[in-house]
Design a protein around this motif. Structure first.
Motif, mmCIF file in Angstrom:
data_model
loop_
_atom_site.group_PDB
_atom_site.id
_atom_site.type_symbol
_atom_site.label_atom_id
_atom_site.label_comp_id
_atom_site.label_asym_id
_atom_site.label_seq_id
_atom_site.Cartn_x
_atom_site.Cartn_y
_atom_site.Cartn_z
ATOM 1 N N TRP A 1 -4.294 13.427 4.038
ATOM 2 C CA TRP A 1 -5.280 12.583 4.710
ATOM 3 C C TRP A 1 -6.117 11.786 3.714
ATOM 4 O O TRP A 1 -6.688 10.760 4.075
ATOM 5 N N HIS A 2 -6.194 12.249 2.466
ATOM 6 C CA HIS A 2 -6.889 11.458 1.437
ATOM 7 C C HIS A 2 -6.197 10.113 1.249
ATOM 8 O O HIS A 2 -6.863 9.080 1.096
ATOM 9 N N GLY A 3 -4.875 10.126 1.236
ATOM 10 C CA GLY A 3 -4.121 8.883 1.052
ATOM 11 C C GLY A 3 -4.378 7.888 2.168
ATOM 12 O O GLY A 3 -4.566 6.691 1.921
ATOM 13 N N ILE A 4 -4.401 8.380 3.383
ATOM 14 C CA ILE A 4 -4.642 7.497 4.527
ATOM 15 C C ILE A 4 -6.085 6.996 4.521
ATOM 16 O O ILE A 4 -6.344 5.809 4.734
ATOM 17 N N LEU A 5 -7.028 7.891 4.224
ATOM 18 C CA LEU A 5 -8.438 7.499 4.173
ATOM 19 C C LEU A 5 -8.686 6.495 3.048
ATOM 20 O O LEU A 5 -9.351 5.465 3.252
ATOM 21 N N ILE A 6 -8.144 6.749 1.867
ATOM 22 C CA ILE A 6 -8.329 5.827 0.746
ATOM 23 C C ILE A 6 -7.687 4.479 1.060
ATOM 24 O O ILE A 6 -8.253 3.422 0.752
ATOM 25 N N GLY A 7 -6.524 4.497 1.687
ATOM 26 C CA GLY A 7 -5.877 3.248 2.086
ATOM 27 C C GLY A 7 -6.730 2.441 3.052
ATOM 28 O O GLY A 7 -6.882 1.228 2.904
ATOM 29 N N THR A 8 -7.314 3.119 4.027
ATOM 30 C CA THR A 8 -8.164 2.436 5.008
ATOM 31 C C THR A 8 -9.427 1.889 4.359
ATOM 32 O O THR A 8 -9.808 0.731 4.594
ATOM 33 N N VAL A 9 -10.075 2.695 3.533
ATOM 34 C CA VAL A 9 -11.324 2.271 2.884
ATOM 35 C C VAL A 9 -11.059 1.129 1.901
ATOM 36 O O VAL A 9 -11.786 0.129 1.889
ATOM 37 N N ALA A 10 -10.020 1.267 1.078
ATOM 38 C CA ALA A 10 -9.709 0.216 0.103
ATOM 39 C C ALA A 10 -9.352 -1.087 0.807
ATOM 40 O O ALA A 10 -9.819 -2.171 0.421
ATOM 41 N N SER A 11 -8.548 -1.005 1.839
ATOM 42 C CA SER A 11 -8.162 -2.198 2.575
ATOM 43 C C SER A 11 -9.372 -2.844 3.254
ATOM 44 O O SER A 11 -9.516 -4.067 3.241
ATOM 45 N N SER A 12 -10.228 -2.031 3.835
ATOM 46 C CA SER A 12 -11.438 -2.565 4.475
ATOM 47 C C SER A 12 -12.332 -3.252 3.444
ATOM 48 O O SER A 12 -12.890 -4.324 3.711
ATOM 49 N N ALA A 13 -12.457 -2.649 2.268
ATOM 50 C CA ALA A 13 -13.270 -3.249 1.203
ATOM 51 C C ALA A 13 -12.682 -4.588 0.757
ATOM 52 O O ALA A 13 -13.413 -5.564 0.541
ATOM 53 N N PHE B 1 0.798 -1.222 0.000
ATOM 54 C CA PHE B 1 0.000 0.000 0.000
ATOM 55 C C PHE B 1 0.837 1.282 0.000
ATOM 56 O O PHE B 1 0.270 2.374 -0.085
ATOM 57 N N VAL B 2 2.150 1.173 0.053
ATOM 58 C CA VAL B 2 2.997 2.369 -0.055
ATOM 59 C C VAL B 2 2.748 3.099 -1.378
ATOM 60 O O VAL B 2 2.579 4.328 -1.391
ATOM 61 N N PRO B 3 2.681 2.385 -2.514
ATOM 62 C CA PRO B 3 2.416 3.096 -3.772
ATOM 63 C C PRO B 3 1.077 3.827 -3.795
ATOM 64 O O PRO B 3 0.956 4.866 -4.454
ATOM 65 N N LEU B 4 0.085 3.325 -3.071
ATOM 66 C CA LEU B 4 -1.208 4.006 -3.037
ATOM 67 C C LEU B 4 -1.064 5.399 -2.442
ATOM 68 O O LEU B 4 -1.534 6.385 -3.012
ATOM 69 N N GLY B 5 -0.412 5.492 -1.295
ATOM 70 C CA GLY B 5 -0.202 6.800 -0.672
ATOM 71 C C GLY B 5 0.608 7.725 -1.556
ATOM 72 O O GLY B 5 0.307 8.920 -1.683
ATOM 73 N N LEU B 6 1.617 7.179 -2.195
ATOM 74 C CA LEU B 6 2.444 7.969 -3.112
ATOM 75 C C LEU B 6 1.625 8.450 -4.301
ATOM 76 O O LEU B 6 1.723 9.622 -4.697
ATOM 77 N N LEU B 7 0.801 7.584 -4.871
ATOM 78 C CA LEU B 7 -0.036 7.981 -6.006
ATOM 79 C C LEU B 7 -1.023 9.085 -5.627
ATOM 80 O O LEU B 7 -1.258 10.008 -6.415
ATOM 81 N N VAL B 8 -1.584 9.013 -4.431
ATOM 82 C CA VAL B 8 -2.517 10.060 -4.006
ATOM 83 C C VAL B 8 -1.813 11.416 -3.978
ATOM 84 O O VAL B 8 -2.361 12.422 -4.455
ATOM 85 N N ILE B 9 -0.610 11.456 -3.476
ATOM 86 C CA ILE B 9 0.143 12.716 -3.441
ATOM 87 C C ILE B 9 0.502 13.159 -4.860
ATOM 88 O O ILE B 9 0.406 14.342 -5.197
ATOM 89 N N LEU B 10 0.892 12.218 -5.722
ATOM 90 C CA LEU B 10 1.212 12.566 -7.109
ATOM 91 C C LEU B 10 -0.009 13.106 -7.857
ATOM 92 O O LEU B 10 0.118 13.945 -8.754
#
Length: 155
Positions: free
Chosen positions: A83-95, A68-77
């Motif tokens: 906080w979008h990166g952390i929220l998206i990571g949590t939601v995607a992982s939960s899903a 999930f490191v690339p997910l956070g990096l992509l959100v910033i890119l």
């Protein structure tokens, strides 16, 4: 954002999304060949006192963080907020974990995976923020007003 940058980000996001889907939502985690390789790797690691602490659970947790490191990096890119990166990571992982729980009886859903994936997204966000600040800081010296100062000092 330039069209080229957007095209690269779309491509990278699609490749990443496919990779996460492939790793998390297939009926089986890996086949017998990969299982054999992992088993041999763990045997080698357990043969040394320095690495004997590395278990399958440790490898799985580290892999979940790394995935999930690339997910956070992509959100910033994509110029999202941290906080979008952390929220998206949590939601995607939960899903993913809920899908495994309800629709993939051969997979094991685990709250620890959500925590590890969210940590990975947060690390990716941190890396993205550090890199974006360094890049924008290095480009400041190339702006016209800075070039003028540099050129007049050189004369």
């Amino acid at each position: 954002m330039t069209k080229r940058r957007r095209a690269w980000l779309v491509a990278a996001s699609c490749v990443y999304a496919f990779g996460v889907w492939w790793m998390t939502l297939r009926p089986s985690i890996y086949d017998a060949e990969v299982g054999g390789i992992l088993s041999r790797l763990l045997d080698v690691l357990h043969s040394s006192p320095a690495t004997a602490w590395i278990t399958f659970d440790v490898i799985e947790s580290v892999s979940n963080v790394a995935m999930f490191v690339p997910l956070g990096l992509l959100v910033i890119l994509w110029r999202g907020r941290w906080w979008h990166g952390i929220l998206i990571g949590t939601v995607a992982s939960s899903a993913i974990e809920l899908t495994q729980l309800f629709f993939l009886p051969t997979r094991v859903a685990d709250v620890r995976d959500v925590v590890a994936n969210t940590l990975g997204a947060a690390i990716g966000v941190g890396i993205g923020l550090v890199l974006s600040r360094r890049i924008s800081g290095s480009q400041d010296s190339h702006k016209a007003r800075h070039r003028k100062l540099i050129d007049t000092r050189a004369q």
